[in-house]
Design a protein around this motif. Structure first.
Motif, PDB file in Angstrom:
ATOM      1  N   LYS A  25       0.862  -1.192   0.000  1.00  0.00           N
ATOM      2  CA  LYS A  25       0.000   0.000   0.000  1.00  0.00           C
ATOM      3  C   LYS A  25       0.885   1.224   0.000  1.00  0.00           C
ATOM      4  CE  LYS A  25      -3.804  -1.905   2.691  1.00  0.00           C
ATOM      5  NZ  LYS A  25      -4.316  -1.878   4.059  1.00  0.00           N
ATOM      6  N   ILE A  26       0.987   1.853  -1.145  1.00  0.00           N
ATOM      7  CA  ILE A  26       1.911   2.987  -1.234  1.00  0.00           C
ATOM      8  C   ILE A  26       1.219   4.225  -1.813  1.00  0.00           C
ATOM      9  CG2 ILE A  26       2.793   2.321  -3.523  1.00  0.00           C
ATOM     10  CD1 ILE A  26       5.576   3.285  -2.504  1.00  0.00           C
ATOM     11  N   VAL A  27       1.585   5.367  -1.298  1.00  0.00           N
ATOM     12  CA  VAL A  27       1.094   6.641  -1.833  1.00  0.00           C
ATOM     13  C   VAL A  27       2.184   7.178  -2.753  1.00  0.00           C
ATOM     14  CG1 VAL A  27       0.532   9.028  -1.219  1.00  0.00           C
ATOM     15  CG2 VAL A  27      -0.299   7.134   0.201  1.00  0.00           C
ATOM     16  N   LEU A  28       1.808   7.540  -3.972  1.00  0.00           N
ATOM     17  CA  LEU A  28       2.837   7.977  -4.921  1.00  0.00           C
ATOM     18  C   LEU A  28       2.718   9.448  -5.300  1.00  0.00           C
ATOM     19  CD1 LEU A  28       3.163   4.829  -7.173  1.00  0.00           C
ATOM     20  CD2 LEU A  28       4.841   5.738  -5.568  1.00  0.00           C
ATOM     21  N   SER A  29       2.011  10.210  -4.464  1.00  0.00           N
ATOM     22  CA  SER A  29       1.936  11.643  -4.761  1.00  0.00           C
ATOM     23  C   SER A  29       3.169  12.331  -4.172  1.00  0.00           C
ATOM     24  CB  SER A  29       0.649  12.224  -4.180  1.00  0.00           C
ATOM     25  OG  SER A  29       0.600  11.990  -2.803  1.00  0.00           O
ATOM     26  N   GLY A  30       3.303  13.600  -4.494  1.00  0.00           N
ATOM     27  CA  GLY A  30       4.410  14.391  -3.947  1.00  0.00           C
ATOM     28  C   GLY A  30       5.762  13.816  -4.319  1.00  0.00           C
ATOM     29  N   ASN A 201       4.994  16.391   2.306  1.00  0.00           N
ATOM     30  CA  ASN A 201       4.126  17.526   2.598  1.00  0.00           C
ATOM     31  C   ASN A 201       2.849  17.025   3.283  1.00  0.00           C
ATOM     32  OD1 ASN A 201       2.272  16.654   0.648  1.00  0.00           O
ATOM     33  ND2 ASN A 201       3.311  17.793  -0.964  1.00  0.00           N
ATOM     34  N   LYS A 202       2.073  17.960   3.790  1.00  0.00           N
ATOM     35  CA  LYS A 202       0.923  17.590   4.627  1.00  0.00           C
ATOM     36  C   LYS A 202      -0.064  16.673   3.892  1.00  0.00           C
ATOM     37  CE  LYS A 202      -2.830  19.768   7.147  1.00  0.00           C
ATOM     38  NZ  LYS A 202      -3.394  21.063   7.547  1.00  0.00           N
ATOM     39  N   ALA A 203      -0.431  17.057   2.670  1.00  0.00           N
ATOM     40  CA  ALA A 203      -1.437  16.269   1.951  1.00  0.00           C
ATOM     41  C   ALA A 203      -0.952  14.829   1.758  1.00  0.00           C
ATOM     42  CB  ALA A 203      -1.731  16.925   0.606  1.00  0.00           C
ATOM     43  N   THR A 204       0.311  14.689   1.393  1.00  0.00           N
ATOM     44  CA  THR A 204       0.864  13.351   1.158  1.00  0.00           C
ATOM     45  C   THR A 204       0.934  12.562   2.464  1.00  0.00           C
ATOM     46  OG1 THR A 204       2.152  14.203  -0.694  1.00  0.00           O
ATOM     47  CG2 THR A 204       2.830  12.083   0.203  1.00  0.00           C
ATOM     48  N   GLU A 205       1.370  13.223   3.527  1.00  0.00           N
ATOM     49  CA  GLU A 205       1.488  12.503   4.799  1.00  0.00           C
ATOM     50  C   GLU A 205       0.108  12.045   5.296  1.00  0.00           C
ATOM     51  OE1 GLU A 205       4.487  13.776   7.427  1.00  0.00           O
ATOM     52  OE2 GLU A 205       3.936  12.351   8.988  1.00  0.00           O
ATOM     53  N   TYR A 228      -1.600  15.361  12.620  1.00  0.00           N
ATOM     54  CA  TYR A 228      -0.518  15.950  11.825  1.00  0.00           C
ATOM     55  C   TYR A 228       0.121  17.130  12.553  1.00  0.00           C
ATOM     56  CZ  TYR A 228       2.205  17.950   8.106  1.00  0.00           C
ATOM     57  OH  TYR A 228       3.256  18.434   7.372  1.00  0.00           O
ATOM     58  N   SER A 229      -0.698  17.919  13.250  1.00  0.00           N
ATOM     59  CA  SER A 229      -0.131  19.087  13.939  1.00  0.00           C
ATOM     60  C   SER A 229       0.849  18.652  15.040  1.00  0.00           C
ATOM     61  CB  SER A 229      -1.241  19.973  14.520  1.00  0.00           C
ATOM     62  OG  SER A 229      -1.837  19.341  15.634  1.00  0.00           O
ATOM     63  N   ILE A 230       0.567  17.517  15.662  1.00  0.00           N
ATOM     64  CA  ILE A 230       1.483  17.011  16.702  1.00  0.00           C
ATOM     65  C   ILE A 230       2.812  16.582  16.062  1.00  0.00           C
ATOM     66  CG2 ILE A 230       1.832  15.237  18.477  1.00  0.00           C
ATOM     67  CD1 ILE A 230      -1.271  15.087  18.706  1.00  0.00           C
ATOM     68  N   ILE A 231       2.681  15.817  14.991  1.00  0.00           N
ATOM     69  CA  ILE A 231       3.868  15.339  14.278  1.00  0.00           C
ATOM     70  C   ILE A 231       4.714  16.515  13.785  1.00  0.00           C
ATOM     71  CG2 ILE A 231       4.588  14.098  12.172  1.00  0.00           C
ATOM     72  CD1 ILE A 231       3.402  12.355  14.346  1.00  0.00           C
ATOM     73  N   LYS A 232       4.014  17.471  13.205  1.00  0.00           N
ATOM     74  CA  LYS A 232       4.696  18.631  12.628  1.00  0.00           C
ATOM     75  C   LYS A 232       5.456  19.398  13.716  1.00  0.00           C
ATOM     76  CE  LYS A 232       5.463  21.547   9.283  1.00  0.00           C
ATOM     77  NZ  LYS A 232       6.259  21.152   8.140  1.00  0.00           N
ATOM     78  N   GLU A 233       4.844  19.490  14.889  1.00  0.00           N
ATOM     79  CA  GLU A 233       5.460  20.224  16.000  1.00  0.00           C
ATOM     80  C   GLU A 233       6.826  19.601  16.359  1.00  0.00           C
ATOM     81  OE1 GLU A 233       4.021  23.034  17.170  1.00  0.00           O
ATOM     82  OE2 GLU A 233       5.833  23.318  18.391  1.00  0.00           O
ATOM     83  N   ILE A 247       6.837   9.221   9.966  1.00  0.00           N
ATOM     84  CA  ILE A 247       5.500   8.883   9.470  1.00  0.00           C
ATOM     85  C   ILE A 247       4.885   7.775  10.320  1.00  0.00           C
ATOM     86  CG2 ILE A 247       4.227   8.001   7.477  1.00  0.00           C
ATOM     87  CD1 ILE A 247       6.385   9.191   5.685  1.00  0.00           C
ATOM     88  N   ARG A 248       5.743   6.862  10.768  1.00  0.00           N
ATOM     89  CA  ARG A 248       5.249   5.740  11.578  1.00  0.00           C
ATOM     90  C   ARG A 248       4.524   6.216  12.830  1.00  0.00           C
ATOM     91  NH1 ARG A 248      10.495   3.604  10.748  1.00  0.00           N
ATOM     92  NH2 ARG A 248      10.427   2.091   9.055  1.00  0.00           N
ATOM     93  N   ALA A 249       5.025   7.303  13.439  1.00  0.00           N
ATOM     94  CA  ALA A 249       4.412   7.800  14.671  1.00  0.00           C
ATOM     95  C   ALA A 249       2.992   8.302  14.387  1.00  0.00           C
ATOM     96  CB  ALA A 249       5.267   8.912  15.271  1.00  0.00           C
ATOM     97  N   GLY A 250       2.819   8.989  13.264  1.00  0.00           N
ATOM     98  CA  GLY A 250       1.489   9.474  12.888  1.00  0.00           C
ATOM     99  C   GLY A 250       0.526   8.317  12.638  1.00  0.00           C
ATOM    100  N   ILE A 251       1.035   7.282  11.959  1.00  0.00           N
ATOM    101  CA  ILE A 251       0.201   6.107  11.688  1.00  0.00           C
ATOM    102  C   ILE A 251      -0.223   5.462  13.014  1.00  0.00           C
ATOM    103  CG2 ILE A 251       0.175   3.775  10.666  1.00  0.00           C
ATOM    104  CD1 ILE A 251       2.189   4.810   8.560  1.00  0.00           C
ATOM    105  N   ALA A 252       0.735   5.358  13.933  1.00  0.00           N
ATOM    106  CA  ALA A 252       0.438   4.730  15.227  1.00  0.00           C
ATOM    107  C   ALA A 252      -0.625   5.516  15.990  1.00  0.00           C
ATOM    108  CB  ALA A 252       1.718   4.619  16.058  1.00  0.00           C
ATOM    109  N   MET A 253      -0.497   6.837  16.006  1.00  0.00           N
ATOM    110  CA  MET A 253      -1.492   7.649  16.722  1.00  0.00           C
ATOM    111  C   MET A 253      -2.872   7.486  16.096  1.00  0.00           C
ATOM    112  SD  MET A 253       0.195  11.249  17.728  1.00  0.00           S
ATOM    113  CE  MET A 253       1.924  11.377  17.534  1.00  0.00           C
ATOM    114  N   ALA A 254      -2.907   7.480  14.770  1.00  0.00           N
ATOM    115  CA  ALA A 254      -4.197   7.341  14.088  1.00  0.00           C
ATOM    116  C   ALA A 254      -4.833   5.988  14.408  1.00  0.00           C
ATOM    117  CB  ALA A 254      -4.009   7.510  12.585  1.00  0.00           C
TER     118      ALA A 254
END
Ligand SMILES: Nc1ncnc2c1ncn2[C@@H]1O[C@H](COP(=O)(O)OP(=O)(O)O)[C@@H](O)[C@H]1O
Ligand SMILES: [Mg+2]
Length: 313
Positions: A25-30, A201-205, A228-233, A247-254
């Motif tokens: 499962k891969i995102v290929l934007s950005g 970038n945000k949209a891709t992440e 995303y705001s937490i990750i970005k901080e 990115i893994r941390a964001g996935i885990a939180m979600a």
């Protein structure tokens, strides 16, 4: 302990015989679409590429996906990779003789267990040298002959030519200083396409988080934004933080938030807790091990600070 027969049965059931069987499962934007295009260009011109970027930006998944495309085009069936550190020796790439068989039969082909690099060279597969700058120069030198001459010399057996479809990629994190030997100049000179990946970038992440979330979990757009705001901080504070949340941390939180929402749904909880409340807890569990503070900085203080700035609590 499982018996031999059961082991063999389970092993064969679970064995991935070629990479096309794997769902990626891969995102290929950005940046990812561009990076993939560069990998294809490098392949088409027989130039070897390096992927450079901090941990968790998608270097491995991109290589895996690239290898799966090659596999679908019948170029090769397999993807091999080896993650390096200072204990990696040339034999880990090339292979080793089984001492018991050597005792009986000598240094024969039968006694030899090929390593991942040799396998990739014989099959025309894709080989990823992960964290290559952590290997010693001595081990890095093992790669010179394969890259320069498309061959490899196996002690006692001889010199072997690579299948024409053999392809080599390396990946590294140049910013990480501890535990890294630099890439040797000789090796650097043989790698001709340098592909940088950074935090997307945000949209891709957000797309990446969505694609990695199990289907039965639903979380709102506003909740994703909050994650995303937490990750970005964590990526803004370069004074206290050496390696920010990946990115893994964001996935885990979600995932953890999705689980909380699912439970609230099931238990028909009258009042759903706000995303702020959930995330101020969840972020703590995830970030404690997901960010690396600068020496002398207390990780809990950094985490508290990030939570206070983003979700409060
Ligand atoms: N473009 C992408 N599409 C989907 N998932 C991604 C993408 N980039 C990163 N990920 C996810 O982020 C995590 C880290 O990616 P990985 O390739 O292991 O990073 P790296 O090798 O740079 O440390 C993985 O869980 C992966 O699934
Ligand atoms: Mg990786």
């Amino acid at each position: 302990m499982i018996d031999k027969e059961r082991f063999a049965k389970l092993f064969n059931q679970q064995l991935i015989k070629d990479i096309t069987q794997e769902e990626i499962k891969i995102v290929l934007s950005g940046q990812y679409g561009k990076a993939l295009e560069l990998l294809r260009d490098a392949e088409a011109t027989s130039l070897f590429p390096a992927l450079i970027g901090p941990p968790g930006v998608g270097k491995t998944i991109l290589c895996r996906y690239f290898a799966s495309l090659r596999a679908k085009e019948q170029k090769s069936r397999n993807f091999y990779w080896l993650t390096m550190d200072e204990s990696i020796k040339p034999s880990h790439f090339i292979g080793t003789f089984d001492p018991a068989i050597v005792l009986r039969k000598g240094f024969t082909l039968e006694a030899f267990n090929p390593g991942p690099l040799l396998n990739a060279m014989l099959e025309g597969g894709t080989f990823l040298a992960n964290e290559i700058n952590r290997a010693t120069e001595y081990s890095q030198n093992t790669l010179l002959e394969p890259l320069e001459e498309a061959s490899v010399t196996v002690p006692h057996l001889g010199r072997i030519k690579a299948n024409k479809d053999f392809f080599f990629i390396c990946a590294m994190n140049p910013e990480e200083l501890s535990g890294t030997h630099r890439l040797s100049e000789a090796l650097k000179d043989r790698i001709k396409v340098w592909i940088k990946l950074d935090y997307p970038n945000k949209a891709t992440e957000l797309d990446i988080i969505r694609i990695n979330l199990p289907e039965h979990f639903t979380i709102d757009e506003s909740e994703l934004e909050l994650i995303y705001s937490i990750i970005k901080e964590t990526r803004k504070n370069m004074i206290d933080i050496e390696i920010p949340a990946s990115i893994r941390a964001g996935i885990a939180m979600a995932k953890l938030l999705g689980r909380k929402r699912e439970l609230e749904e099931k238990e028909k909880t009258k009042e759903k807790k706000s995303a702020y409340l959930h995330l101020s807890e969840i972020a703590r569990y995830v970030l404690l091990g997901s960010i690396k503070p600068k020496p002398g900085v207390n990780v809990e203080d950094v985490v508290d600070n990030i939570i206070a700035k983003t979700v409060g609590g």
